[in-house]
Design an enzyme around this catalytic site. Structure first.
Site, PDB file in Angstrom:
ATOM      1  N   ARG A  88       0.863  -1.185   0.000  1.00  0.00           N
ATOM      2  CA  ARG A  88       0.000   0.000   0.000  1.00  0.00           C
ATOM      3  C   ARG A  88       0.899   1.235   0.000  1.00  0.00           C
ATOM      4  NH1 ARG A  88      -5.015  -2.222   1.710  1.00  0.00           N
ATOM      5  NH2 ARG A  88      -6.285  -1.755  -0.070  1.00  0.00           N
ATOM      6  N   GLN A 131       0.340   2.455  -6.070  1.00  0.00           N
ATOM      7  CA  GLN A 131      -1.073   2.860  -6.018  1.00  0.00           C
ATOM      8  C   GLN A 131      -1.851   2.512  -7.297  1.00  0.00           C
ATOM      9  OE1 GLN A 131      -1.178   6.925  -4.787  1.00  0.00           O
ATOM     10  NE2 GLN A 131      -2.769   6.504  -3.280  1.00  0.00           N
TER      11      GLN A 131
HETATM   12  P1  NAD Z   1      -9.175  -3.258   5.590  1.00  0.00           P
HETATM   13  O1  NAD Z   1     -10.167  -3.687   4.567  1.00  0.00           O
HETATM   14  O2  NAD Z   1      -8.045  -4.139   5.955  1.00  0.00           O
HETATM   15  O3  NAD Z   1      -9.939  -2.915   6.950  1.00  0.00           O
HETATM   16  C1  NAD Z   1     -11.049  -2.038   6.972  1.00  0.00           C
HETATM   17  C2  NAD Z   1     -11.034  -1.191   8.217  1.00  0.00           C
HETATM   18  O4  NAD Z   1     -11.518  -1.945   9.327  1.00  0.00           O
HETATM   19  C3  NAD Z   1      -9.684  -0.659   8.621  1.00  0.00           C
HETATM   20  O5  NAD Z   1      -9.707   0.751   8.571  1.00  0.00           O
HETATM   21  C4  NAD Z   1      -9.509  -1.176  10.049  1.00  0.00           C
HETATM   22  O6  NAD Z   1      -8.844  -0.243  10.897  1.00  0.00           O
HETATM   23  C5  NAD Z   1     -10.932  -1.361  10.482  1.00  0.00           C
HETATM   24  N1  NAD Z   1     -11.122  -2.248  11.646  1.00  0.00           N
HETATM   25  C6  NAD Z   1     -10.575  -3.471  11.911  1.00  0.00           C
HETATM   26  N2  NAD Z   1     -11.008  -3.940  13.102  1.00  0.00           N
HETATM   27  C7  NAD Z   1     -11.841  -3.002  13.606  1.00  0.00           C
HETATM   28  C8  NAD Z   1     -12.608  -2.899  14.803  1.00  0.00           C
HETATM   29  N3  NAD Z   1     -12.595  -3.855  15.742  1.00  0.00           N
HETATM   30  N4  NAD Z   1     -13.362  -1.785  14.982  1.00  0.00           N
HETATM   31  C9  NAD Z   1     -13.378  -0.796  14.049  1.00  0.00           C
HETATM   32  N5  NAD Z   1     -12.685  -0.828  12.906  1.00  0.00           N
HETATM   33  C10 NAD Z   1     -11.919  -1.917  12.687  1.00  0.00           C
HETATM   34  O7  NAD Z   1      -8.643  -1.833   5.173  1.00  0.00           O
HETATM   35  P2  NAD Z   1      -8.109  -1.369   3.757  1.00  0.00           P
HETATM   36  O8  NAD Z   1      -9.152  -0.630   3.065  1.00  0.00           O
HETATM   37  O9  NAD Z   1      -7.471  -2.521   3.062  1.00  0.00           O
HETATM   38  O10 NAD Z   1      -6.984  -0.361   4.216  1.00  0.00           O
HETATM   39  C11 NAD Z   1      -5.911  -0.799   5.067  1.00  0.00           C
HETATM   40  C12 NAD Z   1      -4.864   0.285   5.245  1.00  0.00           C
HETATM   41  O11 NAD Z   1      -4.179   0.542   4.037  1.00  0.00           O
HETATM   42  C13 NAD Z   1      -5.412   1.637   5.689  1.00  0.00           C
HETATM   43  O12 NAD Z   1      -4.497   2.199   6.597  1.00  0.00           O
HETATM   44  C14 NAD Z   1      -5.459   2.433   4.426  1.00  0.00           C
HETATM   45  O13 NAD Z   1      -5.425   3.837   4.646  1.00  0.00           O
HETATM   46  C15 NAD Z   1      -4.195   1.931   3.770  1.00  0.00           C
HETATM   47  N6  NAD Z   1      -4.172   2.140   2.310  1.00  0.00           N
HETATM   48  C16 NAD Z   1      -3.110   2.826   1.768  1.00  0.00           C
HETATM   49  C17 NAD Z   1      -3.050   2.993   0.384  1.00  0.00           C
HETATM   50  C18 NAD Z   1      -1.873   3.727  -0.225  1.00  0.00           C
HETATM   51  O14 NAD Z   1      -1.145   4.367   0.468  1.00  0.00           O
HETATM   52  N7  NAD Z   1      -1.659   3.600  -1.499  1.00  0.00           N
HETATM   53  C19 NAD Z   1      -4.045   2.467  -0.422  1.00  0.00           C
HETATM   54  C20 NAD Z   1      -5.103   1.776   0.177  1.00  0.00           C
HETATM   55  C21 NAD Z   1      -5.145   1.600   1.548  1.00  0.00           C
END
Ligand code: NAD
Length: 387
Positions: free
Chosen positions: A128, A133
């Site tokens: 990520r 991206q």
């Molecule tokens: P994910 O699908 O893994 O999880 C979804 C969300 O569920 C997360 O925000 C997590 O904190 C939340 N979660 C887990 N357990 C929880 C609980 N008990 N209560 C409340 N919330 C809870 O997330 P994702 O969409 O794959 O994103 C993961 C990370 O990657 C994030 O930090 C996101 O900002 C980052 N990201 C970065 C990039 C980039 O920089 N290019 C791109 C995409 C995502």
């Protein structure tokens, strides 16, 4: 080199791995595309469009696998746990496979894939980072799921989303709560807001508060703090049961006051935490809707049934899976752009460049020469699954 695009065979899957508009840029880079007849039909991309962009159409699946140096799929074996196995005998040692492979799902599937000798890249393992991206398929599909979740909720809710002032009186806006603010959750907030709902959101990672607010949502603060809420990659860390119990207690009131609850709280490779237990559903107003985007991984609501829509105590609980496939035109377009960016990264002048010093290639490489080549996946299963 030839890039083969077989038709997707997961039941109900409507996406296709490459769309016609990505054929010319790949050809320019020395990659000829061969598509199985009818592969893009369900997504709105007929065979003639591929041909007009310079792709070849092969009449049958085996022919695509035979011709291809690189096979690209949406749900390949692993992610396609229903019919994906049928493709294993078609894969070869000198071949590359790219697709959703669910690398942290089952070690048996990963081993079966490795046994074919294929060099397989799992798009789920894409780092990520800013550099990766454009290749981040997980984010593309999560964006679509988050959007679709809100539409499903709006369709089933016996209320309107927006506030309306009419000659027949004022309609108060729906109250939407999003639990779990990753990529899907953020898109759900944006979509709920566009439809006019008063939108709140909660995540255990305090870092998302600003993102929620920038989309016009209210961030729900609970008086508990997660231990080491996120890992170095930005993913949530699993918490202990005491934390989850306390979290459920505090979330109860906010859930009860919401007309729509969209849950998207997941922890990579783990069963999703139950954040909306049965008692909480009982406290919701009849007619309310829960859309559980974590349903594929066990669900965030105790009453969710994966793949189904159920009504429990007057509350509709949508546990449908694979939502991205229900918007196949744009889901395929986005996935195709992600894949073509990855293909261009992986090849130079039409030749494979397996540069393991490159983070993107090293981290996505799952199997190679008969072995499970990915250290993160090996480590994950050595800890989690007894051999
Ligand atoms: P994910 O699908 O893994 O999880 C979804 C969300 O569920 C997360 O925000 C997590 O904190 C939340 N979660 C887990 N357990 C929880 C609980 N008990 N209560 C409340 N919330 C809870 O997330 P994702 O969409 O794959 O994103 C993961 C990370 O990657 C994030 O930090 C996101 O900002 C980052 N990201 C970065 C990039 C980039 O920089 N290019 C791109 C995409 C995502």
């Amino acid at each position: 080199m030839i890039v083969g695009v077989p038709r997707e065979i997961y039941p109900g899957e409507r996406r296709v791995a490459l769309v016609p508009s990505t054929v010319p840029p790949l050809a320019k880079a020395g990659l000829q595309v061969v598509v199985e007849a009818g592969a893009g039909t369900e997504a709105g991309y007929p065979d003639q469009e591929y041909v007009s962009k310079g792709a070849k159409v092969a009449p049958d699946r085996a022919e695509v696998f035979r011709a291809a140096d690189i096979v690209v799929q949406v749900l390949a074996h692993g992610a396609n746990d229903r019919t994906g196995k049928a493709d294993l005998p078609l894969l070869r040692r000198d071949q590359v496979l790219i697709g959703f492979l669910r690398p942290l799902g089952s070690i048996e599937s990963v081993r079966e894939l490795a046994a074919t000798g294929v060099t397989a890249f799992a798009v789920e393992l894409m780092p990520r980072t800013t550099r990766a991206q454009s290749m981040d398929a997980l984010s593309s599909m999560a964006t679509i799921s988050g959007y679709k979740a809100v539409l499903l909720a709006a369709d089933r809710l016996p209320r309107l989303f927006p506030m309306l002032t009419t000659a027949a009186g004022t309609i108060t806006p729906a109250r939407a709560l999003i639990i779990g603010v990753g990529v899907a959750g953020l898109q759900a907030i944006a979509t709920a807001r566009r439809l006019g709902a008063v939108t709140s959101a909660y995540d255990l990672r305090p870092a998302v508060k600003e993102q929620v607010q920038s989309l016009g949502g209210r961030f729900v603060e609970l008086e508990i703090e997660a231990k080491d809420a996120q890992d170095a990659r930005g993913y949530a860390r699993a918490q202990d049961e005491t934390f989850y119990r306390k979290q459920r207690e505090l979330l109860g009131k906010v859930v009860a006051e919401s007309d729509v609850v969209i849950t998207a709280a997941v922890v990579p490779g783990k069963k999703s935490p139950i954040l909306v237990p049965k008692e909480m559903v009982l406290r919701m107003t009849p007619g309310s809707v829960i859309v559980d985007l974590a349903s594929e991984r066990g669900g965030n609501c105790e009453l969710t049934r994966s793949g189904e829509i159920v009504v429990e105590h007057g509350v509709t609980i949508v546990g449908l899976v694979n939502l991205a496939s229900s918007v196949p035109y744009h889901a395929s377009q986005m996935y195709s752009r992600n894949l073509s960016a990855f293909l261009l990264h992986l090849t130079k002048e039409g030749k494979l460049q397996l540069n393991l010093d490159d983070e993107i290639i090293r981290e996505t490489l799952l199997t190679r020469a008969g072995e499970v080549a990915n250290p993160r996946v090996r480590e994950f299963f050595n800890q989690e699954v007894p051999k």
